[in-house]
Structures are given as C-alpha cells and as structure tokens.
Design an enzyme around this catalytic site. Structure first.
Site, PDB file in Angstrom:
ATOM      1  N   GLU A 525     -20.725  45.419  80.426  1.00  0.00           N
ATOM      2  CA  GLU A 525     -22.186  44.551  81.308  1.00  0.00           C
ATOM      3  C   GLU A 525     -21.774  43.097  81.928  1.00  0.00           C
ATOM      4  O   GLU A 525     -22.290  43.196  83.373  1.00  0.00           O
ATOM      5  CB  GLU A 525     -23.210  44.342  80.217  1.00  0.00           C
ATOM      6  CG  GLU A 525     -24.775  44.438  80.566  1.00  0.00           C
ATOM      7  CD  GLU A 525     -25.203  44.964  81.671  1.00  0.00           C
ATOM      8  OE1 GLU A 525     -24.117  46.177  81.497  1.00  0.00           O
ATOM      9  OE2 GLU A 525     -26.104  44.561  81.788  1.00  0.00           O
ATOM     10  N   THR A 636     -31.982  52.182  95.957  1.00  0.00           N
ATOM     11  CA  THR A 636     -31.536  51.401  94.695  1.00  0.00           C
ATOM     12  C   THR A 636     -31.321  52.133  93.835  1.00  0.00           C
ATOM     13  O   THR A 636     -30.448  51.734  92.773  1.00  0.00           O
ATOM     14  CB  THR A 636     -31.446  49.519  94.496  1.00  0.00           C
ATOM     15  OG1 THR A 636     -30.455  48.949  93.601  1.00  0.00           O
ATOM     16  CG2 THR A 636     -33.131  50.452  93.841  1.00  0.00           C
TER      17      THR A 636
HETATM   18  C1  DMJ Z   1     -30.399  51.255  88.913  1.00  0.00           C
HETATM   19  O1  DMJ Z   1     -31.828  51.476  88.174  1.00  0.00           O
HETATM   20  C2  DMJ Z   1     -30.705  50.361  89.783  1.00  0.00           C
HETATM   21  O2  DMJ Z   1     -29.590  51.080  90.487  1.00  0.00           O
HETATM   22  C3  DMJ Z   1     -30.631  48.920  90.241  1.00  0.00           C
HETATM   23  O3  DMJ Z   1     -31.091  48.731  91.300  1.00  0.00           O
HETATM   24  C4  DMJ Z   1     -30.660  47.817  88.950  1.00  0.00           C
HETATM   25  N1  DMJ Z   1     -29.275  48.753  88.187  1.00  0.00           N
HETATM   26  C5  DMJ Z   1     -30.042  50.533  87.321  1.00  0.00           C
HETATM   27  C6  DMJ Z   1     -29.015  50.989  87.086  1.00  0.00           C
HETATM   28  O4  DMJ Z   1     -27.419  49.851  86.614  1.00  0.00           O
END
Ligand code: DMJ
Length: 656
Positions: A525, A636
């Site tokens: 992590e 994202t």
């Molecule tokens: C996802 O839910 C999205 O990418 C978000 O921006 C942050 N990271 C998690 C996965 O690791």
C-alpha cells in the site's frame, strides 16, 4: 365572541345569497376542491398529474426530489433546458410487448449499436439480418419494467419518470474515430497469438470474479470471497450493487454478453435510488455515476442515462455550502457534512471535490441541465483564485471559508485524482479547456520542483510534502501518476515533452520495483525510500495489497505510448501473481502482507478490481484502437467517457 358578531357585520353577498345559502354553497365548493385533489393522488398515472399541477413551470422533473430533500433553492437555479425535446420514453413507460424480456435475455449486441466491423459481424451472428443496423439507424427502444412484468419472472419495479431531454446517441457514435471495441487487427493477423491467449485469460478472471459475486453476493455492494457472502459497506448511503454498476463496461468490453445482460437486468429491476443513508460524494460519483454514464455511452440504453441523472440530482445538496465547494458526505435524506477525519470535520478533500468534473459535465451533456456543469465550474473558479503555496495544492480546504486547512500535499491518496481530472478535462474537451490544461502543467511543474526525488539507488519517486518537509514515501495510489504524466506529455511545451515521457517511464519503473521486491510480486500500500531501504514498505500496516489498479493502469498508458514489450511483461507478472495469491475458491481477495508467500486474505473482492484492474490489464493486451484514447478518457474508476467534439448543450468542451 367574534363568531356571534360576524353575521351582524357581514355585508350582503354580491350574488344576493343569504347566509345559510352561502354556507351551503361554500360547503359544496370545498367538497368539489377536495374531490379534485383526491383525484390527483388516486387516478392511475397520478404522478404525471402531480407534476403538471404542482411543479413550478421552470422546474425540471426530478429536481423536486433534491429541492425537497435539501431545503435548497434549486428550482430557482434552474433554467429550462436549452433544447427542450419531446420526452424520451423511460424504461418502464415503454409499450414494448412481452417479447421484450425474452429478447433482452437473448441478444445483447442486437440492442446496442455496432460501430465496427467486428461488432457488426457479431451482431449479425447473434440476431440475424435485423442486427445489421448501420450507424444512424433508429435505436431499438429500451426495454424496462413493462417487459420485465410481462416476462412473469422479474419482480415489479416502480416506474422511472423520464428525463425531458433527448440525447442524439447516433450522432455521438458517428463522431467517434474508432469502433468502440477496435478492429482487433491482431486477431485477424494471428488468431492463435500469445497476446490473444493472455487477453482470454484476463477475460476468464473477470468471468470468475463476476460469477463468484453473482453466486454469493448478487445485489450487495461487494463480495466477501472467504465467508461467501455479500457486504454493503458504509460509503454508498444505502445504494446497492456497486460491483454490478462498476462492472458493466468491463463486461461489455470483454464481450461477456450473458453477464452484461444479467448486470443490466439488475439495474433495470433492482437498482433503487430511494435510499436515505449517508454516502461519499466522491465514491458515488466515480463508481456509480461513472459506471452508469459509460454504460450508456457504450450501449445507448436509456436506463443507464436516466439512472445516472437521477442519482446526480441526489448528490447536489452536497454543494450547498458558502463557497460551493462540496462537503464529502451527503445524506440522501436531509443534510451534508465533512468527513470526521478530514481536519476534525471542517475540511473537504482535494481529490474528492476535484474529481467530479468529468462526470458532472457529462450529466449536463445528457440531461440538458446546466446545474451540474455550474457546480464544477464553480469549484474550478475557487481553486483558480486561491493562493497556492509554492504553486502546490494542499489536500484539505474549508468549504466554509475557502481557505486551505493544512499544508499537506500528495499525488497519492487525498490529492491524486484532482491532478488526473485536470489533464483529462483538457483531453475530454477535445483540447479546448485551456484553463484545465494550464492548471495541470503549472501543478506538475510545482510537483517536479518540490516533491520529485531520485533515490540513492536511482529510483525516481514523488514524495509527500508537509509544509516544506518531505515524507520519502509513495503510496500505491500515487502510482497512477506514471500513466497520467505519459498521457499529458504530448501537449506539454515542446521543451518538456521528452522530459515528461521519461519521467512517466521512471515513475512506472519505480512502482514496478515495489512489486518486484515483494515475495508475492504484488506491491504494498505504501513504500519508502529511507534508511537504506528503497521501494519497500517498512511496517506491516502498509504491506497489504487490496487488488488496486494504479500500477497496471500506468503499464497500460505506457504501453500505448511506447509499445515497449516490458509493460506487457510486467502486466503479465501481475496476472500470474493475482492468480497465485489472490484467487480463492469463491472470487478474488486482497492480501494482508505482500512480503509473505503464504497469503492471508482480507476477504474482500473490491469493486475496482472488476472496474479497473482487470479492465486495464485487458486493454494492455489489446490493440490500441479498443477504447481509443482519441475517443475516450477514463474517469478515475476506469469508466470510459467520450471526448466531446460536439457543440452540444452540455458543452463538455472548454467553454464552461
Ligand atoms: C479507485 O476507487 C479509484 O481509482 C480512486 O481514484 C482511488 N483508488 C481506487 C482504487 O485504488
């Protein structure tokens, strides 16, 4: 006393009625009025009548829910849609016959819109000649509750009101430069190629993840593969089926047709928005809204568009703050608040309020309702104006005063997708949103100057900044930045382009090192660069891997940019490790310690594993024209949203 006096002073009625007659007349009149209002609620389809009689003229259907919930003057903020069009029949209002349900289960591609030769051929195979619907042909009508009811197997579903705005799906599809699924050039050239087999393997992993979820947790937000049950969590305010919504586009992309139909049927029949819990604005936006939007853009199915807009409306109360910077938590029933952990509840988080732009512009695009675009335009304005220490954006901002609350800067958690959404806003606007472009390159410049480092062992990393002091660590989340910098390199100033390409490659290499240096070949992590240690976690609490996508996301972008085979090699290492350490009898699970080759599972198949990790891996082993970066940007959560080249009402272009 007053009662006794009244008759004495009441003047004679203009109609010449005496008091008893007048009383009787009034009694009759009030009876009539009661009867009329009763009819509004008792007659079939009374919701339409209610809308007609009770809604102010300028109000758009659907917003009344938000206004009511928030006590928020949304109605006054609304203008009529710029291009009012006849209402599109909503799923559930469709007059389709009972054949619809059977059709829905049989043919997937028939009811979507083939754009490429391969899709056309598949469609033809699966449904006969009627499937060969050229672009621009009339879209098949969506099937909904009517069909579900008549099939006799599906439960009844409340009718969804339609959105009084139509989006020209065929015009949109005709503007794409590539078939959505690509032409699969590699398959015709080398039908038995290694890369095809690798892609098939990843598809099998997706199928397994989906089937396991379906078997043990269908309708719940996540699967717990060890206990073989479902989990709702506390991020989604009572909304269900996060895994389903997050999976739709991946299933579509991999041509898992039956599974896609199962997911879609669940959305039609069981995805209810009348919930009243507390939700994360950010998570609901990137997973649910993002998932629904991309499912709509891929298939043209109205149910996804309508649900996305309705859910978007439920998020609007979060913006009801003095600055318009939304709070992180929205209570679907009544109120909003900041996260308790974000500066004692006083702050909004940069990555959260800074990662709404793409989805909200598309909500405006698909609804004709400017309110969504206005909300994110205002966030941009606040961020543009505020002073930035050394050009950096701290992670916490007060939604009340509009001031930074702490000088902690990170390209990983709390900051990450804010930067991502700047460059993607530029790209999604077909390179017209110059403000986003400028903000992105200015921010990147500041990051390069103040956060970028090279370790003694030669590894490039982006540290975290606390008021001028550096934490020499990178979170797994920060590993998306290799891909982001690669994506943005092309539009940087001439003299910076090569530098950014190289930087993207170096950061991605460092992230690969964090995987390569573990026993499982999966990354922790967070990993540090100090005390002689490089790219490794320093404590057990940072050694877990929860099926995150960021590293393979960067491999995918770097592959598309360079076609250097190393990225496919590295991607395959991840596939192998996932199979070895994360696959369980009933789905995939995160692991507690990447440095132990005896896996201890965390009992969670995260929704982003299906939305992102497996999708990016699949794209890594596909041709570049599958979801071409000329046509799509990924939100994202890896949900593809189209680049907007139209002069459409939502103006996803830069003129917002
Ligand atoms: C996802 O839910 C999205 O990418 C978000 O921006 C942050 N990271 C998690 C996965 O690791």
């Amino acid at each position: 006393m007053l009662m006794r006096k009244v008759p004495v002073f009441v003047p004679a009625s203009p109609w010449g009625l005496r008091l008893p007659q007048k009383f009787l007349f009034l009694l009759f009149l009030s009876g009539l009025v009661t009867l009329c209002f009763g009819a509004l609620f008792l007659l079939p389809n009374s919701s339409r009548l209610k809308r007609l009689f009770l809604a102010p003229r300028t109000q758009q259907p659907g917003l009344e829910v938000v206004a009511e919930v928030a006590g928020h003057p949304l109605v006054r903020e609304q203008e009529s849609p710029p291009n009012p069009a006849p209402a599109v029949p909503a799923p559930g209002e469709d007059d389709a016959s009972s054949q619809a349900s059977a059709r829905r289960r049989k043919g997937w591609l028939r009811r979507t819109h083939p754009t490429g030769t391969r899709e056309m051929a598949t469609a033809a195979r699966s449904s006969g000649s009627s499937a060969l619907r050229p672009q621009g042909a009339t879209a098949p009508r969506p099937q909904g509750a009517t069909a579900a009811r008549s099939s006799g197997s599906a439960p009844l579903r409340p009718q969804e009101p339609s959105i009084p705005f139509s989006f020209d799906f065929h015009a949109f599809r005709s503007r794409l430069r590539h078939p959505v699924l690509g032409t699969r050039a590699d398959e015709s050239k080398e039908p038995q190629s290694l890369v095809r087999a690798q892609r098939e393997k990843i598809k099998e992993m997706m199928q397994f993840a989906w089937q396991s979820y379906k078997r043990y947790a269908m309708g719940k937000n996540e699967l717990r593969p060890l206990t073989k049950d479902g989990y709702e969590g506390n991020m989604f305010g009572g909304l269900s089926g996060a895994t389903i919504i997050d999976s739709l586009d991946t299933l579509y992309l991999m041509e898992l047709q039956e599974e896609f139909q199962e997911a879609k049927a669940w959305v039609e029949e069981n995805f209810h928005l009348n919930v009243s819990g507390e939700a994360s604005l950010f998570e609901v936006n990137i997973r649910y809204i993002g998932g629904l939007l991309s499912a709509f853009y891929l298939t043209g199915e109205e149910v996804f568009r309508i649900k996305a807009i309705k859910l978007g409306e439920k998020l609007l109360p979060a913006f009801n703050t003095p600055t318009g910077i939304p709070k992180g938590v929205v209570n679907f029933k009544s109120s909003i608040r900041s996260w308790g952990w974000a500066m004692a509840g006083s702050s909004s988080v940069l990555a959260e309020f800074g990662s709404l732009h793409l989805e909200f512009l598309h909500l405006t695009e698909l609804s004709g309702n400017q309110v969504f675009a206005e909300k994110v335009r205002n966030i941009r304005k606040v961020l543009r104006k505020i002073d930035k220490p050394f050009g950096l954006y701290p992670n916490f901002l007060s939604p009340v005063s509009g001031n930074w609350m702490q000088h902690h800067v990170s390209v990983g958690g709390l900051g990450d997708s804010f930067y991502e959404y700047l460059i993607k806003s530029w790209l999604m606007s077909a390179k017209t949103d110059v403000e986003a472009k400028d903000m992105y390159y200015e921010a990147l410049e500041a990051i390069e100057t103040h956060l970028l480092n090279v370790s003694p062992g030669g590894l490039t990393y982006i540290a975290e900044w606390r008021g001028g002091v550096l934490d020499h660590k990178m979170g797994h989340l920060a590993c998306f930045s290799g891909g982001m910098i690669a994506l943005g390199a092309e539009d940087a100033k001439e003299e910076k382009r090569a530098r950014y390409r190289e930087l993207a490659a170096q950061i991605t290499k460092t992230c690969h090192e964090s995987y390569a240096r573990s026993d499982t070949k999966l990354g922790p992590e967070a990993f540090w660069f100090n005390s002689g240690r490089e790219a490794v976690a320093t404590q057990l609490s940072e050694s877990y891997y929860i099926l995150r996508p960021e590293v393979v996301e960067s491999y995918m972008y770097l592959w598309r940019q360079t076609h250097d085979p190393i990225y496919r090699e590295w991607g395959w290492e991840v596939v192998t490790a996932l199979e070895k350490y994360c696959r369980t009898e009933a789905g995939f699970s995160g692991i507690q310690d990447v440095y132990s080759s005896i896996p201890s599972h965390d009992n969670k198949q995260q929704t982003f594993f299906l939305a992102e990790t497996l999708k990016y891996l699949y794209l890594l082993f596909s041709e570049d024209d599958m979801l071409s970066l000329e046509d799509w940007v990924f939100n994202t959560e890896a949900h593809p949203l189209p680049v907007n080249r139209s002069d459409s009402p939502g103006r996803v272009g830069g003129q917002l």
